[in-house]
Design a protein around this motif. Structure first.
Motif, PDB file in Angstrom:
ATOM      1  N   ARG A   5       0.842  -1.185   0.000  1.00 53.97           N
ATOM      2  CA  ARG A   5       0.000   0.000   0.000  1.00 53.97           C
ATOM      3  C   ARG A   5       0.874   1.230   0.000  1.00 53.97           C
ATOM      4  O   ARG A   5       2.026   1.206   0.439  1.00 53.97           O
ATOM      5  N   LYS A   6       0.343   2.346  -0.465  1.00 50.70           N
ATOM      6  CA  LYS A   6       1.082   3.597  -0.479  1.00 50.70           C
ATOM      7  C   LYS A   6       1.252   4.104   0.954  1.00 50.70           C
ATOM      8  O   LYS A   6       0.279   4.228   1.708  1.00 50.70           O
ATOM      9  N   PRO A   7       2.492   4.379   1.401  1.00 47.12           N
ATOM     10  CA  PRO A   7       2.710   4.801   2.780  1.00 47.12           C
ATOM     11  C   PRO A   7       2.004   6.123   3.098  1.00 47.12           C
ATOM     12  O   PRO A   7       1.864   6.994   2.263  1.00 47.12           O
ATOM     13  N   VAL A   8       1.562   6.241   4.349  1.00 54.49           N
ATOM     14  CA  VAL A   8       0.980   7.474   4.853  1.00 54.49           C
ATOM     15  C   VAL A   8       2.113   8.410   5.245  1.00 54.49           C
ATOM     16  O   VAL A   8       3.214   7.983   5.574  1.00 54.49           O
ATOM     17  N   ALA A   9       1.894   9.725   5.227  1.00 49.89           N
ATOM     18  CA  ALA A   9       2.928  10.703   5.572  1.00 49.89           C
ATOM     19  C   ALA A   9       3.506  10.418   6.954  1.00 49.89           C
ATOM     20  O   ALA A   9       2.793  10.005   7.878  1.00 49.89           O
ATOM     21  N   SER A  10       4.813  10.647   7.104  1.00 49.90           N
ATOM     22  CA  SER A  10       5.535  10.300   8.325  1.00 49.90           C
ATOM     23  C   SER A  10       4.925  10.942   9.568  1.00 49.90           C
ATOM     24  O   SER A  10       4.730  10.279  10.586  1.00 49.90           O
ATOM     25  N   ASP A  11       4.621  12.233   9.520  1.00 48.86           N
ATOM     26  CA  ASP A  11       4.093  12.915  10.699  1.00 48.86           C
ATOM     27  C   ASP A  11       2.745  12.356  11.116  1.00 48.86           C
ATOM     28  O   ASP A  11       2.440  12.244  12.308  1.00 48.86           O
ATOM     29  N   ARG A  12       1.920  12.020  10.162  1.00 45.25           N
ATOM     30  CA  ARG A  12       0.622  11.436  10.489  1.00 45.25           C
ATOM     31  C   ARG A  12       0.793  10.058  11.122  1.00 45.25           C
ATOM     32  O   ARG A  12       0.050   9.685  12.030  1.00 45.25           O
ATOM     33  N   LEU A  13       1.768   9.334  10.645  1.00 45.34           N
ATOM     34  CA  LEU A  13       2.051   8.032  11.248  1.00 45.34           C
ATOM     35  C   LEU A  13       2.549   8.198  12.685  1.00 45.34           C
ATOM     36  O   LEU A  13       2.179   7.428  13.578  1.00 45.34           O
ATOM     37  N   ARG A  14       3.393   9.202  12.908  1.00 36.96           N
ATOM     38  CA  ARG A  14       3.886   9.461  14.261  1.00 36.96           C
ATOM     39  C   ARG A  14       2.735   9.767  15.205  1.00 36.96           C
ATOM     40  O   ARG A  14       2.666   9.248  16.323  1.00 36.96           O
ATOM     41  N   ALA A  30       9.271   7.006  21.098  1.00 37.07           N
ATOM     42  CA  ALA A  30      10.161   7.858  20.316  1.00 37.07           C
ATOM     43  C   ALA A  30      10.752   7.015  19.187  1.00 37.07           C
ATOM     44  O   ALA A  30      10.644   5.790  19.184  1.00 37.07           O
ATOM     45  N   VAL A  31      11.372   7.712  18.244  1.00 33.83           N
ATOM     46  CA  VAL A  31      11.877   7.044  17.041  1.00 33.83           C
ATOM     47  C   VAL A  31      13.346   7.389  16.838  1.00 33.83           C
ATOM     48  O   VAL A  31      13.777   8.525  17.072  1.00 33.83           O
ATOM     49  N   THR A  32      14.109   6.407  16.403  1.00 37.85           N
ATOM     50  CA  THR A  32      15.492   6.644  16.010  1.00 37.85           C
ATOM     51  C   THR A  32      15.781   5.851  14.741  1.00 37.85           C
ATOM     52  O   THR A  32      14.934   5.115  14.231  1.00 37.85           O
ATOM     53  N   THR A  33      16.982   6.008  14.230  1.00 39.15           N
ATOM     54  CA  THR A  33      17.392   5.309  13.016  1.00 39.15           C
ATOM     55  C   THR A  33      18.268   4.115  13.393  1.00 39.15           C
ATOM     56  O   THR A  33      18.886   4.100  14.472  1.00 39.15           O
ATOM     57  N   PRO A  34      18.355   3.111  12.541  1.00 40.19           N
ATOM     58  CA  PRO A  34      19.127   1.908  12.896  1.00 40.19           C
ATOM     59  C   PRO A  34      20.629   2.140  13.015  1.00 40.19           C
ATOM     60  O   PRO A  34      21.332   1.304  13.591  1.00 40.19           O
ATOM     61  N   ASP A  35      21.113   3.275  12.513  1.00 40.54           N
ATOM     62  CA  ASP A  35      22.544   3.562  12.587  1.00 40.54           C
ATOM     63  C   ASP A  35      22.878   4.566  13.686  1.00 40.54           C
ATOM     64  O   ASP A  35      23.956   5.168  13.690  1.00 40.54           O
ATOM     65  N   ALA A  36      21.973   4.749  14.646  1.00 38.20           N
ATOM     66  CA  ALA A  36      22.111   5.833  15.627  1.00 38.20           C
ATOM     67  C   ALA A  36      22.979   5.474  16.829  1.00 38.20           C
ATOM     68  O   ALA A  36      23.177   6.318  17.705  1.00 38.20           O
ATOM     69  N   THR A  37      23.500   4.245  16.902  1.00 38.51           N
ATOM     70  CA  THR A  37      24.306   3.846  18.062  1.00 38.51           C
ATOM     71  C   THR A  37      25.676   3.338  17.614  1.00 38.51           C
ATOM     72  O   THR A  37      26.033   2.181  17.859  1.00 38.51           O
ATOM     73  N   ARG A 120       1.286  -6.140  23.649  1.00 42.03           N
ATOM     74  CA  ARG A 120       0.843  -4.783  23.325  1.00 42.03           C
ATOM     75  C   ARG A 120       1.616  -4.210  22.134  1.00 42.03           C
ATOM     76  O   ARG A 120       1.051  -3.491  21.304  1.00 42.03           O
ATOM     77  N   LEU A 121       2.898  -4.544  22.048  1.00 43.77           N
ATOM     78  CA  LEU A 121       3.685  -4.086  20.893  1.00 43.77           C
ATOM     79  C   LEU A 121       3.166  -4.688  19.595  1.00 43.77           C
ATOM     80  O   LEU A 121       3.108  -4.007  18.562  1.00 43.77           O
ATOM     81  N   LYS A 122       2.798  -5.954  19.639  1.00 42.02           N
ATOM     82  CA  LYS A 122       2.285  -6.607  18.429  1.00 42.02           C
ATOM     83  C   LYS A 122       1.015  -5.926  17.934  1.00 42.02           C
ATOM     84  O   LYS A 122       0.822  -5.744  16.723  1.00 42.02           O
ATOM     85  N   GLU A 123       0.151  -5.536  18.867  1.00 41.79           N
ATOM     86  CA  GLU A 123      -1.079  -4.856  18.463  1.00 41.79           C
ATOM     87  C   GLU A 123      -0.775  -3.536  17.765  1.00 41.79           C
ATOM     88  O   GLU A 123      -1.362  -3.210  16.725  1.00 41.79           O
ATOM     89  N   ILE A 124       0.153  -2.767  18.332  1.00 40.97           N
ATOM     90  CA  ILE A 124       0.526  -1.482  17.726  1.00 40.97           C
ATOM     91  C   ILE A 124       1.191  -1.708  16.374  1.00 40.97           C
ATOM     92  O   ILE A 124       0.907  -1.010  15.391  1.00 40.97           O
ATOM     93  N   ALA A 125       2.090  -2.695  16.309  1.00 38.61           N
ATOM     94  CA  ALA A 125       2.814  -2.966  15.063  1.00 38.61           C
ATOM     95  C   ALA A 125       1.867  -3.398  13.953  1.00 38.61           C
ATOM     96  O   ALA A 125       2.018  -2.988  12.793  1.00 38.61           O
ATOM     97  N   GLN A 126       0.903  -4.217  14.285  1.00 34.89           N
ATOM     98  CA  GLN A 126      -0.061  -4.659  13.277  1.00 34.89           C
ATOM     99  C   GLN A 126      -0.866  -3.478  12.730  1.00 34.89           C
ATOM    100  O   GLN A 126      -1.137  -3.401  11.531  1.00 34.89           O
ATOM    101  N   LYS A 127      -1.220  -2.559  13.605  1.00 35.59           N
ATOM    102  CA  LYS A 127      -1.959  -1.378  13.162  1.00 35.59           C
ATOM    103  C   LYS A 127      -1.076  -0.474  12.301  1.00 35.59           C
ATOM    104  O   LYS A 127      -1.538   0.116  11.318  1.00 35.59           O
ATOM    105  N   LEU A 128       0.208  -0.376  12.669  1.00 28.05           N
ATOM    106  CA  LEU A 128       1.150   0.400  11.869  1.00 28.05           C
ATOM    107  C   LEU A 128       1.295  -0.202  10.475  1.00 28.05           C
ATOM    108  O   LEU A 128       1.286   0.519   9.468  1.00 28.05           O
TER     109      LEU A 128
END
Length: 388
Positions: A5-14, A30-37, A120-128
């Motif tokens: 599916r076409k992704p929704v805008a990042s801010d709306r997803l946040r 909060a959100v980070t990138t996979p190369d942030a550590t 609880r994470l699975k529920e959020i992830a599935q909705k995402l």
């Protein structure tokens, strides 16, 4: 999980994720990138090279995957880190003075957090996934993910001198979990260190498990010794354990940032009243079936009855309670050598020299080398004490 599916805008997803996280009882997201550590791999390598992971070989076995989220899942583009507040409603350190009661770490008084958070994470992830068309993967700390550095990079807090995450809003009482996703989400700014010159967590440690600020030696840590360690508790740490029978909250509880924390009401977590200050004598009476039933749904169940009774016997030995001598004595005939050895030590602390030496004389049928060594050491120490 995922869909084309076409992704929704990042801010709306946040906004969507933040709303879902609140509904699920998470205190922060909060959100980070996979190369942030980038410093995490070298620090992990040093920790392992020094042997500070003790017997936790799984840390070394998964070190490469643990060092970089992209090695765990090459397609990940964003890491969503969520924190759940499990703050207790009173100071756990108050219990340490009640020597006939067992001190269980605050987190373990709830249902196993792996199950609570992962569901609880699975529920959020599935909705995402459904809303964005992105792929997602969910991780709690049973997977090789360095969640504390990622949480710091995402701005949820910073790794304090006790190596745990500290939050300005929630102190040291946070469960962490993460959602990896192929969605491109706006990353948050990292948090900076706010420990300053404070050494409270380092100075309170009963076993001096911190060789330096921001460094932990698991071999000396009561949480490791009571949970991960499979053999007898090393003699040098037994007295220092006090009445701690599962985990240790000292370095967390003393953190000054806890004054901003509140009890974990928004997380919908309810601590078991019967685990707040259980009587050592009642715990010593548990056989294997009773142990499994009593700790059903608890993280304590995972260490097994024998290790748990080992811990309780150590606490009983530190109690100075005559009433606990007989419950300890019954464990001299326990099928587990680990339990028998702990019972020997406990009785050597609780009985007078004559009574203990009488017991030792009847221990000649013991066949396990470790238990025989406990008898010999305790008898020698008891005899020396009598001569002084």
């Amino acid at each position: 999980m995922g869909a084309s599916r076409k992704p929704v805008a990042s801010d709306r997803l946040r906004d969507f994720l933040e709303d879902e996280a609140r509904k699920a009882g998470f205190a922060e997201i909060a959100v980070t990138t996979p190369d942030a550590t980038p410093l995490a791999p070298a620090r992990l390598g040093e920790y392992l090279a020094l042997g500070r992971h003790a017997s936790m070989e799984w840390m070394a076995e998964t070190a490469e995957r643990r060092s970089d989220p992209r090695k765990l899942w090459p397609d990940v583009r964003s890491v969503v880190v969520l924190a759940m507040n499990y703050g207790p409603d009173k100071d756990p350190l108050e219990l340490l003075g009640k020597r006939e009661r067992g001190a269980i770490s605050a987190y373990a008084r709830h249902r196993d957090y792996h199950d609570v958070i992962k569901g609880r994470l699975k529920e959020i992830a599935q909705k995402l996934a459904a809303r964005s068309g992105a792929d997602v993967k969910v991780f709690v700390d049973t997977a090789p993910v360095m969640e504390k550095p990622l949480a710091e990079a995402a701005g949820l807090g910073w790794q304090g001198k006790h190596t745990n995450l500290v939050s300005r809003a929630h102190g040291s009482w946070l469960f962490l979990g993460s959602i990896f996703t192929t969605a491109e989400l706006r990353a948050d700014a990292p948090e900076r260190d706010h420990c300053g010159s404070c050494r409270a967590c380092l100075d309170i440690c009963p076993t001096a498990a911190f060789p330096a600020p921001y460094q932990l030696d698991a071999r000396r840590c009561i949480s490791y010794l009571t949970i991960e360690h499979k053999g007898p508790i090393p003699h040098e740490f037994r007295a220092a354990m006090g009445n701690r029978i599962y985990g240790c909250d000292d370095c967390l509880a003393v953190c000054p940032w806890n004054k901003f924390a509140q009890a974990a009401s928004e997380a919908k977590l309810v601590a078991r009243a019967d685990l707040e200050e259980p009587a050592l004598g009642e715990l010593l009476a548990l056989d294997d079936a009773e142990f499994r039933t009593f700790f059903s749904g608890s993280p304590i169940k995972r260490i097994g009855r024998d290790r748990f009774i080992r811990n309780v016997l150590t606490a009983a030995g530190n109690s100075a309670s005559d009433a606990l001598a007989e419950p300890c004595r019954r464990h001299l005939l326990d099928p587990s050598p680990l339990v028998r050895g702990a019972a020997v030590w406990a009785l050597s602390q609780l009985l007078d020299e004559a009574s203990f030496m009488e017991l030792a004389a009847g221990a000649r049928n013991e066949e396990d080398d470790d238990v025989k060594a406990e008898w010999s050491r305790a008898a020698a120490r008891s005899h020396e004490g009598a001569l002084q």
